[in-house]
Write a protein that holds these residues in place. Structure first.
Motif: not given
Length: 142
Positions: A34-38, A63-68, A98-107
């Motif tokens: 149920g998670a959504l990866v954008a 209505r995802p269970a979680m957003v990545v 819940p919203v989770r951010i992943c792998a942001p680049r240096r900037g």
């Protein structure tokens, strides 16, 4: 079963001098849990932030269970992009998503850190870590 959708938008209104029309791409995958990866590709700035906001809000309508939200392919993020992230997190929080951010680049990582938003978001080094809620390799701000 996972489904994948890709949206590509061209920004209108603000144009960078000498640059081609700015554009961003948002690919989304629904996981079996149920998670959504954008995954966002391109520069997130004043010229593209409205399109990103519209697409992310559309994804929240599902209505995802979680957003990545993967920022691995976002080389540049400005205040317009930060506004979008804050607004999406605010809406998701109100809807208990819940919203989770992943792998942001240096900037983008540096901007999140300088603005203090690194403590307001759950940030993970990879999509898998974000989905699992674990970190492997420490904070991206170390």
């Amino acid at each position: 079963m996972s489904t994948k959708k890709t949206t590509q938008t061209k920004a209108t209104g603000v144009h960078h001098a000498g640059a081609a029309d700015p554009e961003i791409r948002i690919s989304s995958i629904h996981t079996g849990a149920g998670a959504l990866v954008a995954s966002v590709t391109g520069e997130v700035d004043q010229a593209t932030s409205a399109q990103l906001s519209q697409e992310l809000n559309h994804l929240l309508d599902e209505r995802p269970a979680m957003v990545v939200l993967s920022l691995a392919d976002v080389p540049f993020l400005d205040s317009g992009g930060l506004d979008v992230l804050v607004d999406v997190q605010r809406r998701a929080h109100a809807e208990h998503v819940p919203v989770r951010i992943c792998a942001p680049r240096r900037g983008p990582t540096k901007l999140l850190h300088l603005t203090g938003l690194d403590v307001a978001f759950d940030i993970y080094p990879t999509v898998d870590d974000a989905l699992a809620g674990t970190t492997s390799g420490g904070s991206p701000f170390a």
